[in-house]
Design an enzyme around this catalytic site. Structure first.
Site, PDB file in Angstrom:
ATOM      1  N   GLU A  54      17.979   7.415  -2.107  1.00  0.00           N
ATOM      2  CA  GLU A  54      18.922   6.855  -1.410  1.00  0.00           C
ATOM      3  C   GLU A  54      19.614   5.726  -2.268  1.00  0.00           C
ATOM      4  O   GLU A  54      21.084   5.731  -2.354  1.00  0.00           O
ATOM      5  CB  GLU A  54      18.296   5.853  -0.440  1.00  0.00           C
ATOM      6  CG  GLU A  54      17.917   6.397   0.599  1.00  0.00           C
ATOM      7  CD  GLU A  54      17.002   5.730   1.704  1.00  0.00           C
ATOM      8  OE1 GLU A  54      16.997   4.455   1.443  1.00  0.00           O
ATOM      9  OE2 GLU A  54      16.267   6.244   2.580  1.00  0.00           O
TER      10      GLU A  54
ATOM     11  N   ARG B 254      11.244  -0.174   0.550  1.00  0.00           N
ATOM     12  CA  ARG B 254      10.031   0.632   0.557  1.00  0.00           C
ATOM     13  C   ARG B 254       9.292   0.172   1.929  1.00  0.00           C
ATOM     14  O   ARG B 254       8.784  -1.146   1.844  1.00  0.00           O
ATOM     15  CB  ARG B 254       9.314   0.441  -0.521  1.00  0.00           C
ATOM     16  CG  ARG B 254       7.822   1.108  -0.514  1.00  0.00           C
ATOM     17  CD  ARG B 254       7.954   2.753  -0.622  1.00  0.00           C
ATOM     18  NE  ARG B 254       6.753   3.240  -0.845  1.00  0.00           N
ATOM     19  CZ  ARG B 254       6.129   3.942   0.077  1.00  0.00           C
ATOM     20  NH1 ARG B 254       6.653   4.227   1.067  1.00  0.00           N
ATOM     21  NH2 ARG B 254       4.853   4.555  -0.220  1.00  0.00           N
ATOM     22  N   GLY B 255       9.149   0.999   2.846  1.00  0.00           N
ATOM     23  CA  GLY B 255       8.613   0.691   4.141  1.00  0.00           C
ATOM     24  C   GLY B 255       7.166   0.084   4.142  1.00  0.00           C
ATOM     25  O   GLY B 255       6.823  -1.184   4.652  1.00  0.00           O
ATOM     26  N   GLU B 256       6.461   0.520   3.161  1.00  0.00           N
ATOM     27  CA  GLU B 256       4.798  -0.219   3.315  1.00  0.00           C
ATOM     28  C   GLU B 256       4.854  -1.487   2.591  1.00  0.00           C
ATOM     29  O   GLU B 256       3.906  -2.163   2.822  1.00  0.00           O
ATOM     30  CB  GLU B 256       4.116   0.857   2.603  1.00  0.00           C
ATOM     31  CG  GLU B 256       3.859   0.732   0.824  1.00  0.00           C
ATOM     32  CD  GLU B 256       3.178   1.638   0.154  1.00  0.00           C
ATOM     33  OE1 GLU B 256       2.597   1.047  -0.464  1.00  0.00           O
ATOM     34  OE2 GLU B 256       2.725   2.789   0.939  1.00  0.00           O
ATOM     35  N   ASP B 257       5.973  -1.851   1.911  1.00  0.00           N
ATOM     36  CA  ASP B 257       6.148  -3.136   1.155  1.00  0.00           C
ATOM     37  C   ASP B 257       6.679  -4.066   2.126  1.00  0.00           C
ATOM     38  O   ASP B 257       6.338  -5.453   2.089  1.00  0.00           O
ATOM     39  CB  ASP B 257       6.741  -3.145  -0.088  1.00  0.00           C
ATOM     40  CG  ASP B 257       6.088  -2.563  -1.195  1.00  0.00           C
ATOM     41  OD1 ASP B 257       4.854  -2.255  -1.100  1.00  0.00           O
ATOM     42  OD2 ASP B 257       6.619  -2.306  -2.433  1.00  0.00           O
ATOM     43  N   THR B 258       7.741  -3.751   2.722  1.00  0.00           N
ATOM     44  CA  THR B 258       8.554  -4.865   3.389  1.00  0.00           C
ATOM     45  C   THR B 258       8.921  -4.780   4.934  1.00  0.00           C
ATOM     46  O   THR B 258       9.587  -5.331   5.565  1.00  0.00           O
ATOM     47  CB  THR B 258       9.678  -5.434   2.719  1.00  0.00           C
ATOM     48  OG1 THR B 258      10.718  -4.032   2.648  1.00  0.00           O
ATOM     49  CG2 THR B 258       9.368  -5.418   1.136  1.00  0.00           C
ATOM     50  N   ARG B 259       8.683  -3.313   5.346  1.00  0.00           N
ATOM     51  CA  ARG B 259       9.348  -2.991   6.764  1.00  0.00           C
ATOM     52  C   ARG B 259       8.839  -4.064   7.870  1.00  0.00           C
ATOM     53  O   ARG B 259       9.686  -4.653   8.516  1.00  0.00           O
ATOM     54  CB  ARG B 259       8.738  -1.580   7.055  1.00  0.00           C
ATOM     55  CG  ARG B 259       9.282  -1.343   8.610  1.00  0.00           C
ATOM     56  CD  ARG B 259       8.841   0.091   9.132  1.00  0.00           C
ATOM     57  NE  ARG B 259       9.188   1.054   8.349  1.00  0.00           N
ATOM     58  CZ  ARG B 259      10.096   1.684   8.197  1.00  0.00           C
ATOM     59  NH1 ARG B 259      11.219   1.438   8.886  1.00  0.00           N
ATOM     60  NH2 ARG B 259      10.249   2.743   7.329  1.00  0.00           N
TER      61      ARG B 259
ATOM     62  N   GLY C  98      14.560  14.262  16.475  1.00  0.00           N
ATOM     63  CA  GLY C  98      14.924  15.485  16.038  1.00  0.00           C
ATOM     64  C   GLY C  98      15.964  15.693  15.010  1.00  0.00           C
ATOM     65  O   GLY C  98      16.343  16.536  14.389  1.00  0.00           O
TER      66      GLY C  98
END
Length: 198
Positions: free
Chosen positions: A104, A37-42, A70
């Site tokens: 995913e 989850r990008g907002e937590d760990t990216r 694209g």
């Protein structure tokens, strides 16, 4: 170091995991798919893990690197999962608030390949039962997408929550956890015949 070879035999996962995975039947582009989850760990854990794997010449798919401008998000991500020998699922508090993380994860589970879960500031039993920080998100998902679709995601969370993985609760050093994950992936790669994908 590159990718796993093509064989049909199942390999038992070590480190207290009873889950086996089958080796892919064709050449793969990626050694590892990062599910997070990008907002937590990216910009924190995931970025540092990616860099550590990259330094060891592990070919890692991370959505911002593996996508070309694209590209359609859905087929590209799902193809990358299929084209990866293993996955690291970094399950964090807001993981279930984003349906693509769950989509995913469900796809990863369906391919029956090696999954290494990292329980990042969450309890594995909450992952397994979709309780704690996940309970409200799953209720919202069921209202939005229906029980049948969400059941696939619940099953994936239950399966991955039942795998012995790495728990990061903030008390230990993040760098030590990353080092252990890199060692595990390196060991998996060194135990498999090597070839360069096209």
């Amino acid at each position: 170091m590159h990718i796993f070879d093509d064989t049909d035999r199942a390999t038992e996962m070590s480190e207290n995991n009873d889950v086996s995975f089958r080796k892919p039947a064709s050449r793969l582009r990626w050694d590892v798919f990062l599910n997070f989850r990008g907002e937590d760990t990216r910009d924190t854990f995931t970025d540092r893990l990616y860099e550590a794997l990259y330094r060891k010449e592990v070919r890692v798919f991370r959505d911002d690197d593996g996508l070309t401008q694209g590209d359609s998000l859905t087929p590209t991500l799902l193809n990358a999962i299929e084209d990866s020998a293993a996955s690291i699922a970094i399950i964090s508090p807001s993981y279930a608030s984003f349906r693509w993380c769950l989509e995913e994860l469900a796809t990863i589970c369906e391919f029956k390949r090696l999954v290494l879960p990292v329980f990042y500031r969450v309890d594995p039993s909450d992952v397994r039962r979709q309780k704690g920080p996940f309970e409200e998100d799953f209720q919202t998902l069921e209202r939005r997408f229906g029980t049948e679709k969400v059941l696939r995601w619940r099953n994936a969370m239950e399966e991955v929550g039942g795998i012995s993985g790495w728990v990061f609760d903030g008390r230990d050093e993040e760098s030590q956890l990353i080092e252990r994950l890199v060692k595990r992936i390196s060991a998996e790669l060194s135990n498999s015949p090597v070839f360069v994908a096209p």
